[in-house]
Motif scaffolding. Structure first.
Motif, PDB file in Angstrom:
ATOM      1  N   ASN A 129       0.725  -1.089   0.123  1.00  0.00           N
ATOM      2  CA  ASN A 129      -0.167   0.150  -0.079  1.00  0.00           C
ATOM      3  C   ASN A 129       0.843   1.201   0.012  1.00  0.00           C
ATOM      4  O   ASN A 129       0.841   2.105  -0.951  1.00  0.00           O
ATOM      5  CB  ASN A 129      -0.806   0.181   1.290  1.00  0.00           C
ATOM      6  N   SER A 176       1.283   3.909  -3.159  1.00  0.00           N
ATOM      7  CA  SER A 176       0.890   5.249  -2.894  1.00  0.00           C
ATOM      8  C   SER A 176       2.001   6.147  -3.130  1.00  0.00           C
ATOM      9  O   SER A 176       1.815   7.297  -3.594  1.00  0.00           O
ATOM     10  CB  SER A 176       0.291   5.439  -1.557  1.00  0.00           C
ATOM     11  N   THR A 190      -4.758   4.264  -3.646  1.00  0.00           N
ATOM     12  CA  THR A 190      -4.920   2.873  -3.174  1.00  0.00           C
ATOM     13  C   THR A 190      -5.928   2.687  -2.048  1.00  0.00           C
ATOM     14  O   THR A 190      -6.257   3.829  -1.478  1.00  0.00           O
ATOM     15  CB  THR A 190      -3.596   2.371  -2.378  1.00  0.00           C
ATOM     16  N   LEU A 242      -6.759  -0.223   0.604  1.00  0.00           N
ATOM     17  CA  LEU A 242      -6.317  -1.083   1.682  1.00  0.00           C
ATOM     18  C   LEU A 242      -7.419  -1.726   2.421  1.00  0.00           C
ATOM     19  O   LEU A 242      -8.114  -1.103   3.176  1.00  0.00           O
ATOM     20  CB  LEU A 242      -5.128  -0.913   2.431  1.00  0.00           C
TER      21      LEU A 242
END
Ligand code: ADP
Ligand code: TYD
Length: 210
Positions: free
Chosen positions: A25, A29, A35, A37
């Motif tokens: 993640n 990013s 993103t 998660l």
């Protein structure tokens, strides 16, 4: 073709999924991707009910547990605001800590795997991961990591069960290899080594999607 991905991370308990989900993640990013998660079981009430079964507050049959995971997953996919479909539509790359292969591997210790695949069919029809990354760590190593991390272990966290679940993952990959994109990474390596390997897999997946 949009360049956002749906990535599922799989592995037995303690294999390092959450750690790698976080690292991926961060990596995505930093590279400018939007993103999202997320994980299963979710924080929805169905997910909470599942967790209460795992902590033995609620009793349930193994078929019921498998079916509850389908309900939790459907809400995870279809939620109007934070659902996987909605997030992907908004251009997010979605990193999902566990998805339907967890169901195939965990529930088939107790119930028929083909039945578990069958009841999850609607989820697979709604959205399949662009890539499922299986972090394959040795069950003994995972048990040790879990013991170091926590005081009490959950329902499925015995060495014998982790071994069975790992075998079931491989059985399910074999069954579904023609319709799913699956890669296996060595989860016994260091966090950084695994993260680098996952980064490379995601780069490759992006290239094939474009
Ligand atoms: P999972 O989400 O698969 O259950 P976690 O990411 O929570 O696994 O990791 C379980 C424990 O093992 C944590 O304490 C974490 O810090 C540690 N850990 C994760 N990856 C590694 C690794 N590659 N090597 C050693 N320890 C690790
Ligand atoms: P999780 O919170 O991801 O545990 P951990 O961080 O220890 O990996 O998942 C909780 C448990 O739920 C885990 O033991 C695996 C199990 N599980 C199923 O049995 N079926 C499923 O479909 C999913 C997604 C998880």
């Amino acid at each position: 073709m949009p360049d956002n991905l749906f990535i599922a991370l799989e592995g037995i308990d303690g294999s390092g999924k959450s750690t790698q989900a976080r690292l991926l993640n961060k990596n995505l990013s930093e590279r400018g991707f939007k993103t999202y998660l997320t994980n299963e079981p979710t924080d929805h009430r169905v997910g909470k009910l599942i967790r209460s079964i795992f902590s033995h507050e609620t009793e349930a049959n193994q078929h019921t547990i498998a079916a509850l995971f389908v309900a939790d997953r459907l809400q995870h996919i279809l939620d109007d605001k934070n659902g996987l479909l909605q997030k992907l539509k908004e251009g997010y790359s979605v990193i999902c800590d566990r998805y339907y292969f967890s169901s195939y591997a965990y529930h088939s210790v107790f119930v028929d795997m083909d039945w578990v695949i069958q009841i999850n069919k609607i989820c697979a029809e709604l959205i399949k991961p662009d890539i499922t990354i299986f972090i394959d760590a040795d069950p003994e190593i995972c048990m040790q990591r879990l013991k170091d991390k926590r005081h009490s272990l959950e329902m499925y966290e015995t060495l014998d069960n982790l071994k069975k679940v790992r075998e079931n993952y491989f059985k399910s990959f074999d069954k579904l290899k023609s319709s799913e994109q699956i890669v296996i990474v060595n989860g016994n390596n260091t966090e950084d080594q695994i993260a680098a390997e996952i980064e490379e897999i995601v780069r490759r997946t992006l290239k094939t999607k474009k």
